[in-house]
Design a protein around this motif. Structure first.
Motif, mmCIF file in Angstrom:
data_model
loop_
_atom_site.group_PDB
_atom_site.id
_atom_site.type_symbol
_atom_site.label_atom_id
_atom_site.label_comp_id
_atom_site.label_asym_id
_atom_site.label_seq_id
_atom_site.Cartn_x
_atom_site.Cartn_y
_atom_site.Cartn_z
ATOM 1 N N GLY A 128 1.011 -1.190 -0.007
ATOM 2 C CA GLY A 128 0.130 0.086 -0.061
ATOM 3 C C GLY A 128 1.187 1.517 0.243
ATOM 4 N N LEU A 129 2.300 0.870 0.923
ATOM 5 C CA LEU A 129 2.623 2.136 0.680
ATOM 6 C C LEU A 129 3.651 2.432 -0.780
ATOM 7 N N ILE A 130 4.076 1.384 -1.607
ATOM 8 C CA ILE A 130 4.353 1.577 -2.525
ATOM 9 C C ILE A 130 3.506 2.454 -3.421
ATOM 10 N N GLU A 131 2.171 1.730 -3.969
ATOM 11 C CA GLU A 131 1.183 1.819 -4.511
ATOM 12 C C GLU A 131 0.808 3.823 -4.183
ATOM 13 N N ALA A 132 1.002 3.923 -3.434
ATOM 14 C CA ALA A 132 0.216 5.189 -2.275
ATOM 15 C C ALA A 132 1.045 6.224 -2.955
ATOM 16 N N ALA A 133 3.161 5.747 -2.749
ATOM 17 C CA ALA A 133 3.650 6.571 -3.809
ATOM 18 C C ALA A 133 4.001 6.424 -5.348
ATOM 19 N N GLN A 134 3.441 5.511 -5.559
ATOM 20 C CA GLN A 134 3.366 5.293 -6.962
ATOM 21 C C GLN A 134 2.355 6.438 -7.811
ATOM 22 N N SER A 135 1.438 6.348 -7.409
ATOM 23 C CA SER A 135 -0.129 7.978 -7.189
ATOM 24 C C SER A 135 0.272 9.139 -6.931
ATOM 25 N N MET A 136 1.159 9.114 -6.614
ATOM 26 C CA MET A 136 1.891 10.630 -6.324
ATOM 27 C C MET A 136 2.627 11.078 -6.874
#
Length: 226
Positions: A128-136
């Protein structure tokens, strides 16, 4: 006191300088090969994770080649690896014996192990942290440093701790073929000449080293956790 030590440890008392030299050789092998192994192990571990089928930089060619190479070197017993690398070690450093000749085989034996430790630590990071970073809009490099490495720091420290303890064992094994250090000291005097006090003192010194590594690692883990 000296007389008591001479009675209790007669063979050690006769060669204290050799014991100190062997201890320093072991520390030298650990520091040099450890530093090199940690550098390459970290790079390879990160590369395997980010190029994996579900990684942020998917690359099947790099992943498969690196993964298979690590598996090959991890599957070779270290004593056999030492002997197999003698020609290559002699070509690179000019000698295959002594502390200088042991560094290269120690690196080849330790890098695959530490790479897997890094891979395991990075896999613990929440997707989830990785996906959040990618979305930003974070770049792969930013994700590697700000998410993967930062969030897995405790696991990385634990991996470093385990790797150095394993490396200490490998340096002792390197003494079996003239690699120097405490392993060579224990084999030459403790085993071949049946000087049991040499064996016992060598074991105690290694246990102290292991305890120090564990203590430093545990303290670093605790500090990073809080």
């Amino acid at each position: 006191m000296k007389e008591f030590l001479h009675i209790l440890l007669p063979n050690i008392s006769a060669k204290p300088n050799e014991l100190v030299e062997a201890t320093l050789q072991t520390l030298n092998m650990m520091v040099l090969s450890g530093a090199i192994s940690l550098f390459f192990g970290l790079i390879f571990g990160v590369t395997i994770v980010v190029t994996a089928p579900k990684g942020i930089l998917k690359n099947a060619f790099i992943y498969n080649i690196l993964d298979k190479l690590i598996n090959v070197f991890r599957s070779i017993p270290f004593v056999i690896l030492l002997a197999a690398l003698i020609p290559f070690t002699r070509m690179v450093v000019g000698t295959a014996i002594g502390t200088k000749g042991a560094i290269l085989p120690l690196v080849f034996g330790t890098v695959p192990f530490f790479t897997r430790q890094i891979e395991s630590a990075l896999h613990e990071v929440d997707n989830g942290l990785i996906e959040a970073a990618q979305s930003m809009g974070s770049s792969p490099i930013e994700i590697i440093f700000r998410v993967y490495l930062r969030e897995s720091m405790t696991g990385i420290i634990r991996g470093v701790q385990i790797t150095f303890i394993s490396l200490l064992g490998l340096t002792a094994m390197a003494g079996a073929i003239g690699g120097g250090g405490l392993g060579d000291f224990a084999i030459r005097y403790g085993h071949q000449r049946n000087q049991t006090d040499v064996t016992y003192v060598t074991v105690i010194i290694i246990l102290v080293m292991v305890s120090l590594i564990q203590g430093i690692g545990n303290r670093a883990i605790k500090k990073n956790t809080h």
